[in-house]
Design a protein around this motif. Structure first.
Motif, PDB file in Angstrom:
ATOM      1  N   GLU A   8       0.821  -1.207   0.000  1.00  4.87           N
ATOM      2  CA  GLU A   8       0.000   0.000   0.000  1.00  4.87           C
ATOM      3  C   GLU A   8       0.860   1.264   0.000  1.00  4.87           C
ATOM      4  O   GLU A   8       0.564   2.216  -0.718  1.00  4.87           O
ATOM      5  CB  GLU A   8      -0.949   0.001   1.196  1.00  4.87           C
ATOM      6  CG  GLU A   8      -2.041  -1.037   1.074  1.00  4.87           C
ATOM      7  CD  GLU A   8      -2.911  -1.143   2.309  1.00  4.87           C
ATOM      8  OE1 GLU A   8      -2.650  -0.465   3.327  1.00  4.87           O
ATOM      9  OE2 GLU A   8      -3.883  -1.931   2.265  1.00  4.87           O
ATOM     10  N   SER A   9       1.922   1.274   0.783  1.00  2.41           N
ATOM     11  CA  SER A   9       2.792   2.452   0.875  1.00  2.41           C
ATOM     12  C   SER A   9       3.437   2.793  -0.463  1.00  2.41           C
ATOM     13  O   SER A   9       3.577   3.962  -0.819  1.00  2.41           O
ATOM     14  CB  SER A   9       3.892   2.235   1.908  1.00  2.41           C
ATOM     15  OG  SER A   9       3.348   2.130   3.197  1.00  2.41           O
ATOM     16  N   GLN A  12       2.398   1.494  -3.438  1.00  2.00           N
ATOM     17  CA  GLN A  12       1.424   1.248  -4.507  1.00  2.00           C
ATOM     18  C   GLN A  12       1.918   0.183  -5.483  1.00  2.00           C
ATOM     19  O   GLN A  12       1.951   0.380  -6.692  1.00  2.00           O
ATOM     20  CB  GLN A  12       1.085   2.547  -5.225  1.00  2.00           C
ATOM     21  CG  GLN A  12       0.481   3.574  -4.297  1.00  2.00           C
ATOM     22  CD  GLN A  12       0.214   4.887  -4.980  1.00  2.00           C
ATOM     23  OE1 GLN A  12       0.710   5.169  -6.056  1.00  2.00           O
ATOM     24  NE2 GLN A  12      -0.592   5.717  -4.334  1.00  2.00           N
ATOM     25  N   LEU A  13       2.330  -0.940  -4.898  1.00  2.00           N
ATOM     26  CA  LEU A  13       2.820  -2.072  -5.680  1.00  2.00           C
ATOM     27  C   LEU A  13       1.918  -3.268  -5.476  1.00  2.00           C
ATOM     28  O   LEU A  13       1.153  -3.334  -4.522  1.00  2.00           O
ATOM     29  CB  LEU A  13       4.247  -2.430  -5.251  1.00  2.00           C
ATOM     30  CG  LEU A  13       5.298  -1.358  -5.481  1.00  2.00           C
ATOM     31  CD1 LEU A  13       6.614  -1.760  -4.834  1.00  2.00           C
ATOM     32  CD2 LEU A  13       5.488  -1.107  -6.965  1.00  2.00           C
ATOM     33  N   HIS A  14       2.038  -4.231  -6.363  1.00  2.00           N
ATOM     34  CA  HIS A  14       1.292  -5.485  -6.265  1.00  2.00           C
ATOM     35  C   HIS A  14       2.275  -6.616  -5.987  1.00  2.00           C
ATOM     36  O   HIS A  14       3.440  -6.549  -6.388  1.00  2.00           O
ATOM     37  CB  HIS A  14       0.542  -5.747  -7.576  1.00  2.00           C
ATOM     38  CG  HIS A  14      -0.389  -6.906  -7.485  1.00  2.00           C
ATOM     39  ND1 HIS A  14      -0.023  -8.181  -7.805  1.00  2.00           N
ATOM     40  CD2 HIS A  14      -1.678  -6.968  -7.079  1.00  2.00           C
ATOM     41  CE1 HIS A  14      -1.047  -8.993  -7.620  1.00  2.00           C
ATOM     42  NE2 HIS A  14      -2.062  -8.287  -7.176  1.00  2.00           N
ATOM     43  N   GLU A  72      11.054   0.484  -9.418  1.00  2.00           N
ATOM     44  CA  GLU A  72       9.968   1.271  -8.838  1.00  2.00           C
ATOM     45  C   GLU A  72      10.425   2.647  -8.368  1.00  2.00           C
ATOM     46  O   GLU A  72       9.638   3.407  -7.823  1.00  2.00           O
ATOM     47  CB  GLU A  72       9.348   0.493  -7.663  1.00  2.00           C
ATOM     48  CG  GLU A  72       8.857  -0.901  -8.027  1.00  2.00           C
ATOM     49  CD  GLU A  72       7.864  -0.938  -9.181  1.00  2.00           C
ATOM     50  OE1 GLU A  72       7.158   0.066  -9.404  1.00  2.00           O
ATOM     51  OE2 GLU A  72       7.820  -1.956  -9.879  1.00  2.00           O
TER      52      GLU A  72
END
Length: 64
Positions: free
Chosen positions: A40-41, A43-45, A61
């Motif tokens: 979440e911090s 914004q990755l999957h 990233e």
């Protein structure tokens, strides 16, 4: 019970309970798992991170 069977469960439980973003790395610096806060911090999957070398995740990233 074999420790190799327990290790994934224990590592998942340990990382999930930490409120800050956390990565679990192998000795070879590959990402074994990450907690929800990390995803979440940044914004990755999970598919973008788990199994990759840490330096590749950081570079790709723009985290550093």
């Amino acid at each position: 019970m074999c420790s190799t069977v327990l290790a994934p469960t224990i590592s998942h439980e340990a990382t999930a309970s930490v409120p800050s973003g956390l990565l679990l790395l192998s000795a070879a610096m590959r990402v074994l798992s990450a907690n929800r806060s990390f995803f979440e911090s940044f914004q990755l999957h999970q598919d973008d991170v788990v199994g990759r070398e840490l330096q590749d995740v950081v570079r790709a990233e723009g985290l550093l």
